[in-house]
Design a protein around this motif. Sequence first.
Motif, PDB file in Angstrom:
ATOM      1  N   THR A 119       0.820  -1.196  -0.067  1.00 35.48           N
ATOM      2  CA  THR A 119       0.165  -0.164  -0.048  1.00 35.48           C
ATOM      3  C   THR A 119       0.981   1.109   0.189  1.00 35.48           C
ATOM      4  N   ALA A 120       1.711   1.197   0.884  1.00 36.85           N
ATOM      5  CA  ALA A 120       2.598   2.681   0.989  1.00 36.85           C
ATOM      6  C   ALA A 120       3.479   2.769  -0.256  1.00 36.85           C
ATOM      7  N   LEU A 121       4.204   1.899  -0.785  1.00 39.78           N
ATOM      8  CA  LEU A 121       4.953   1.969  -1.990  1.00 39.78           C
ATOM      9  C   LEU A 121       4.101   1.890  -3.270  1.00 39.78           C
ATOM     10  N   GLY A 122       3.197   1.160  -3.217  1.00 45.31           N
ATOM     11  CA  GLY A 122       2.580   0.782  -4.425  1.00 45.31           C
ATOM     12  C   GLY A 122       1.255   2.090  -5.020  1.00 45.31           C
ATOM     13  N   ARG A 123       0.540   2.449  -3.504  1.00 45.76           N
ATOM     14  CA  ARG A 123      -0.400   3.587  -3.760  1.00 45.76           C
ATOM     15  C   ARG A 123       0.172   4.984  -3.366  1.00 45.76           C
ATOM     16  N   VAL A 124       0.590   4.984  -2.057  1.00 48.04           N
ATOM     17  CA  VAL A 124       0.930   6.253  -1.410  1.00 48.04           C
ATOM     18  C   VAL A 124       2.036   7.076  -2.128  1.00 48.04           C
ATOM     19  N   ALA A 125       3.260   6.314  -2.410  1.00 48.79           N
ATOM     20  CA  ALA A 125       4.136   7.044  -2.805  1.00 48.79           C
ATOM     21  C   ALA A 125       3.784   7.607  -4.397  1.00 48.79           C
ATOM     22  N   LEU A 126       4.264   8.566  -4.678  1.00 50.72           N
ATOM     23  CA  LEU A 126       3.827   9.015  -5.985  1.00 50.72           C
ATOM     24  C   LEU A 126       5.057   9.367  -6.864  1.00 50.72           C
ATOM     25  N   VAL A 127       6.224   9.328  -6.209  1.00 51.04           N
ATOM     26  CA  VAL A 127       7.549   9.245  -7.043  1.00 51.04           C
ATOM     27  C   VAL A 127       8.293   7.969  -6.820  1.00 51.04           C
ATOM     28  N   PRO A 128       9.324   7.957  -7.946  1.00 52.94           N
ATOM     29  CA  PRO A 128      10.241   6.511  -7.684  1.00 52.94           C
ATOM     30  C   PRO A 128      10.948   6.461  -6.384  1.00 52.94           C
ATOM     31  N   CYS A 129      11.346   5.352  -6.018  1.00 54.42           N
ATOM     32  CA  CYS A 129      12.146   5.299  -5.059  1.00 54.42           C
ATOM     33  C   CYS A 129      13.006   3.860  -5.182  1.00 54.42           C
ATOM     34  N   THR A 130      14.112   3.573  -4.627  1.00 51.76           N
ATOM     35  CA  THR A 130      14.947   2.279  -4.624  1.00 51.76           C
ATOM     36  C   THR A 130      14.411   1.457  -3.514  1.00 51.76           C
ATOM     37  N   VAL A 131      14.168   0.364  -4.045  1.00 51.37           N
ATOM     38  CA  VAL A 131      13.657  -0.580  -3.017  1.00 51.37           C
ATOM     39  C   VAL A 131      14.668  -2.008  -2.999  1.00 51.37           C
ATOM     40  N   PRO A 132      15.615  -2.125  -2.115  1.00 52.68           N
ATOM     41  CA  PRO A 132      16.507  -3.158  -1.983  1.00 52.68           C
ATOM     42  C   PRO A 132      15.893  -4.422  -1.473  1.00 52.68           C
ATOM     43  N   ILE A 133      16.149  -5.409  -2.003  1.00 52.90           N
ATOM     44  CA  ILE A 133      15.521  -6.667  -1.417  1.00 52.90           C
ATOM     45  C   ILE A 133      16.732  -7.536  -1.292  1.00 52.90           C
ATOM     46  N   PRO A 134      16.856  -8.611  -0.165  1.00 46.92           N
ATOM     47  CA  PRO A 134      17.672  -9.352   0.084  1.00 46.92           C
ATOM     48  C   PRO A 134      17.674 -10.756  -0.873  1.00 46.92           C
ATOM     49  N   VAL A 135      18.767 -11.278  -1.307  1.00 46.19           N
ATOM     50  CA  VAL A 135      18.718 -12.731  -1.884  1.00 46.19           C
ATOM     51  C   VAL A 135      17.777 -13.792  -1.123  1.00 46.19           C
ATOM     52  N   LEU A 136      16.763 -14.145  -1.688  1.00 45.19           N
ATOM     53  CA  LEU A 136      15.891 -15.199  -1.342  1.00 45.19           C
ATOM     54  C   LEU A 136      15.664 -16.476  -1.812  1.00 45.19           C
ATOM     55  N   ALA A 137      15.317 -17.706  -1.057  1.00 39.72           N
ATOM     56  CA  ALA A 137      15.215 -18.877  -1.700  1.00 39.72           C
ATOM     57  C   ALA A 137      14.056 -18.709  -2.971  1.00 39.72           C
ATOM     58  N   PRO A 138      14.491 -19.707  -3.863  1.00 40.60           N
ATOM     59  CA  PRO A 138      13.438 -19.510  -5.043  1.00 40.60           C
ATOM     60  C   PRO A 138      12.110 -19.293  -5.169  1.00 40.60           C
ATOM     61  N   GLU A 139      11.645 -20.311  -4.155  1.00 44.06           N
ATOM     62  CA  GLU A 139       9.997 -19.983  -3.856  1.00 44.06           C
ATOM     63  C   GLU A 139       9.608 -18.786  -3.347  1.00 44.06           C
ATOM     64  N   LYS A 140      10.205 -18.320  -2.202  1.00 43.07           N
ATOM     65  CA  LYS A 140      10.015 -16.831  -1.769  1.00 43.07           C
ATOM     66  C   LYS A 140      10.434 -15.904  -2.537  1.00 43.07           C
ATOM     67  N   ARG A 141      11.351 -15.934  -3.389  1.00 48.91           N
ATOM     68  CA  ARG A 141      11.919 -14.947  -4.425  1.00 48.91           C
ATOM     69  C   ARG A 141      10.519 -14.784  -5.337  1.00 48.91           C
ATOM     70  N   ALA A 142       9.713 -15.860  -5.874  1.00 50.35           N
ATOM     71  CA  ALA A 142       8.958 -16.011  -6.906  1.00 50.35           C
ATOM     72  C   ALA A 142       7.653 -15.124  -6.432  1.00 50.35           C
ATOM     73  N   LEU A 143       7.400 -15.733  -5.016  1.00 46.28           N
ATOM     74  CA  LEU A 143       6.167 -14.950  -4.607  1.00 46.28           C
ATOM     75  C   LEU A 143       6.511 -13.176  -4.453  1.00 46.28           C
ATOM     76  N   ILE A 144       7.519 -12.935  -3.798  1.00 48.07           N
ATOM     77  CA  ILE A 144       7.742 -11.491  -3.675  1.00 48.07           C
ATOM     78  C   ILE A 144       7.667 -10.941  -4.937  1.00 48.07           C
ATOM     79  N   TRP A 145       8.433 -11.369  -6.200  1.00 48.41           N
ATOM     80  CA  TRP A 145       8.195 -10.723  -7.426  1.00 48.41           C
ATOM     81  C   TRP A 145       7.013 -10.570  -7.959  1.00 48.41           C
ATOM     82  N   ARG A 146       5.954 -11.517  -7.739  1.00 52.14           N
ATOM     83  CA  ARG A 146       4.771 -11.488  -8.130  1.00 52.14           C
ATOM     84  C   ARG A 146       3.852 -10.447  -7.228  1.00 52.14           C
ATOM     85  N   GLN A 147       4.213 -10.288  -5.925  1.00 47.85           N
ATOM     86  CA  GLN A 147       3.643  -9.196  -5.335  1.00 47.85           C
ATOM     87  C   GLN A 147       4.248  -8.085  -5.775  1.00 47.85           C
TER      88      GLN A 147
END
Length: 372
Positions: free
Chosen positions: A270-298
């Motif tokens: 909600t905060a980054l998808g709808r409230v933030a009106l300008v771009p920012c950088t969102v670092p994410i850690p290296v995740l296990a394949p199934e976790k990474r797939a869910l995060i990228w889908r979200q």
Amino acid sequence: MIRIRTGEVVAVEARRPGLTEVLVRVEGKKERAVNYDQLTGPVKPGDAVVLNTTAVYKKLGTGGTHFIMANLANTALDVPCTGHIMKARYTPSQVKVLAVEEEEHPENQSFRAVDSLNGIPVIIASLHSMIAPAAAVIHRLTRGKARVVYLMTDGASLPLPLSRLVYELKEKGLLSATVTCGHAFGGDYEAVTVYSGLLAARGAAGADIIIAAMGPGIVGTGSTFGFTGVEQGELVNAVHILGGQPVAVPRIGFADTRERHRGLSHHTRTALGRVALVPCTVPIPVLAPEKRALIWRQLQESGILDKHRIIEVEDNPTREALQEYGLTVTTMGRGIDEDPDFFLAAGAAGAYAAGLFLRTNTSVQASPEEVP
């Protein structure tokens, strides 16, 4: 409504600047209470006190302690002559501060000389516990050369002294200074708004990197916009307006049983998808394949992937940094072993910000880890 009871201080259990933790006898039991020295003066065993017992009565978590509303041993307290800004305004606990915006403040000229963040990174977190991994990783990767300043908003706890974590981070040199803005108070510097707070962190406190987040506690309701972490998106906008580099910490976790917080929390979506009106950088850690797939889908479904810059941080010494500095941090009662991805996400933001600092300050030698 407030639940009020009277009690007696039995013992002082701990003191830190601005706050005293005590044991009180109330309603026939001995229970913990917090005294904010700036509001009610010093406290000692034997003092009769008036207590706000609402949080304990409601069995709340972070706020689950009694708070001293008045110490009957201190029937007359005087405030400093300087300062005209009131925080917690128009409440019985309103407190007068000397804000950095005021001409009487010794750093007012330094504050007024800065009207931009001049490109420095600002890590924007939605939970208080995120500041420790970020600060620890920055300190480790920059060898302590980056001056890190914490800006505490009024999205949760208003008094900064409530935070044991901030006290520990300052004692260990991982935070150089603190700024409290809005109705939050008790920082090294007081500011009226988020905007002036950010500029105070840069101009008055000399920040190389700012970490902006609320204090202990968060208000949530399970509704789309009914949580105080929505401020993360507003902070992204503020940092952009002031010419800084917003770096948002995503709330990632797989230990919470609530579906809305699984993977990428609805708070972040909600905060980054709808409230933030300008771009920012969102670092994410290296995740296990199934976790990474869910995060990228979200990230895709929430619109974050299209709006913001997503960086996967491979070299992320979060565990090592927390261990090196002896930090034990929890979120919802879970530590890094129970919910590792939550802490790794905060550390990834610290690693990314440290990389920006090191590339800008080429004379500073990096630590052995490769900086992203």
